[in-house]
Design an enzyme around this catalytic site. Structure first.
Site, PDB file in Angstrom:
ATOM      1  N   GLN A   1      -4.742  -1.486   9.461  1.00 19.78           N
ATOM      2  CA  GLN A   1      -4.536  -2.804   8.867  1.00 19.78           C
ATOM      3  C   GLN A   1      -5.106  -3.883   9.796  1.00 19.78           C
ATOM      4  OE1 GLN A   1      -3.200  -3.439   5.742  1.00 19.78           O
ATOM      5  NE2 GLN A   1      -3.911  -5.516   6.151  1.00 19.78           N
TER       6      GLN A   1
ATOM      7  N   LYS B   1       0.836  -1.206   0.000  1.00 19.86           N
ATOM      8  CA  LYS B   1       0.000   0.000   0.000  1.00 19.86           C
ATOM      9  C   LYS B   1       0.869   1.255   0.000  1.00 19.86           C
ATOM     10  CE  LYS B   1      -3.800  -2.436   2.142  1.00 19.86           C
ATOM     11  NZ  LYS B   1      -4.489  -2.877   3.362  1.00 19.86           N
TER      12      LYS B   1
ATOM     13  N   ASP C   1     -11.130   2.967   3.877  1.00 22.98           N
ATOM     14  CA  ASP C   1     -11.437   1.539   3.733  1.00 22.98           C
ATOM     15  C   ASP C   1     -12.950   1.309   3.716  1.00 22.98           C
ATOM     16  OD1 ASP C   1      -9.442  -0.265   3.248  1.00 22.98           O
ATOM     17  OD2 ASP C   1      -8.887  -0.562   5.353  1.00 22.98           O
TER      18      ASP C   1
END
Ligand code: NDP
Length: 300
Positions: free
Chosen positions: A97, A53, A120
């Protein structure tokens, strides 16, 4: 019938070029899209995902920051950092994460992220917006699937879409996005009786179970469009999806490979959501002379 391969790598490359140009438009106005990634503990897979990422951010011109915590960090310390990042004007997207260590409550941590920075799309506000049909940040994996379908010229409206899997990050939002795009949607789970009966009636089949080769050629009809979200490492080291590629590809009209299908799109949609967040924050429609467009509507 030989299935057309939906090349996720190629679509991701194209999208990244487009959004790199948009990030450039923002930078020309003094706005640097910024993403903060929070990593707790030393899960090896998480570390690899985070590295990918961060590298992808660099590729398209997003400033990225990695905020690392040891596995035993108190939940409050992570939440405190998120609050600081919420207030930081140079950060437009915050990503935690997953998975988090067991002593940390995922929900509390995700709810601490400002919905305007929740790139997200896991905050309850964004989940609710998706349910209400006005997604702000669509979760990256299903968002990527919608873009793959769009790119392959596959109309969703009026089709029977079958989604196998009901996780919060893939299956459920996937079903909602297909529904919003006008499909008639069936969701299958591990409790579904006679899975083949459902998959066999799909015009569009999305499989996200984490079960290698769960769906085989005898479980689908001719001409089906197959999107394989699964990523599974076999004991011999090979990476395979949730679909038995060889047998299914003989009947499908279109199919995504693993690797090289949905995977590259997931990170790409994170970049898209982050630049989108920066554009929203700047309340900018990029000036016409830059040739940049405003964010497209979030649909298939
Ligand atoms: P989860 O484990 O959270 O969910 C799996 C889902 O599959 C559950 O809803 C489960 O049903 C269902 N399921 C399991 N076995 C069966 C079965 N035999 N028949 C029907 N349904 C079944 O997984 P995720 O959604 O997080 O991930 C799914 C896969 O996608 C994994 O391989 C993961 O690695 C991959 N993935 C890939 C991404 C990418 O970028 N390409 C991104 C995210 C995930 P139930 O709820 O009843 O238990």
């Amino acid at each position: 019938m030989a299935a057309k391969i939906i090349d996720g790598k190629a679509v991701a490359r194209e999208l990244r070029a487009e959004w790199k140009a948009r990030a450039g438009c923002l930078r020309a106005r003094g706005i640097y899209p910024g993403l903060a990634v929070i990593l707790v503990g030393d899960n090896l897979a998480s570390r690899v995902y985070v590295r990918n990422k961060v590298n992808a951010c660099r590729e398209v011109g997003i400033h990225s920051e990695l905020h690392e915590f040891p596995a035993g960090v108190p939940e409050e310390a992570v939440i405190f950092r998120i609050r600081q990042l919420n207030a930081n004007r140079t950060i437009h997207g915050i990503l935690v994460q997953l998975p988090l260590p067991r002593h940390i409550d995922n929900r509390r941590v995700l709810e601490a992220i400002s919905p305007e920075k929740d790139v997200d799309g896991f905050h309850l506000y964004n989940v609710g917006a998706l349910v209400a049909g006005s997604a702000v940040f669509p979760p990256c994996t299903p968002y990527g699937v919608m873009r793959l379908l769009q790119h392959a010229g596959i109309a969703v409206e009026g089709k029977h879409a079958v989604v196998v899997g009901r996780s919060n990050i893939v299956g459920k939002p996937m079903a909602l996005m297909l529904l919003e795009a006008g499909a008639t949607v069936t969701i299958c789970t591990s409790k579904t009786r006679d899975l083949a009966d459902h998959t066999g009636r799909a015009d569009i089949l999305v499989v996200a179970t984490g079960r290698p080769k769960l769906v085989s050629g005898d479980m689908v009809k001719d001409g089906v469009v197959v999107i394989d979200v699964g990523i599974n490492r076999l004991p011999d080291g090979r990476l395979v999806g949730d679909v038995d590629y060889e047998s299914v590809a003989r009947k499908a009209s279109h199919i995504t490979p693993v690797p090289g299908g949905v995977g590259p799109m997931t990170v790409t949609m994170l970049l898209v959501n982050t630049i989108d967040a920066a554009e929203r924050d700047a309340r900018c429609a990029p000036p016409a002379e830059t040739g940049c467009r405003r964010s497209p509507a979030i649909t298939a």
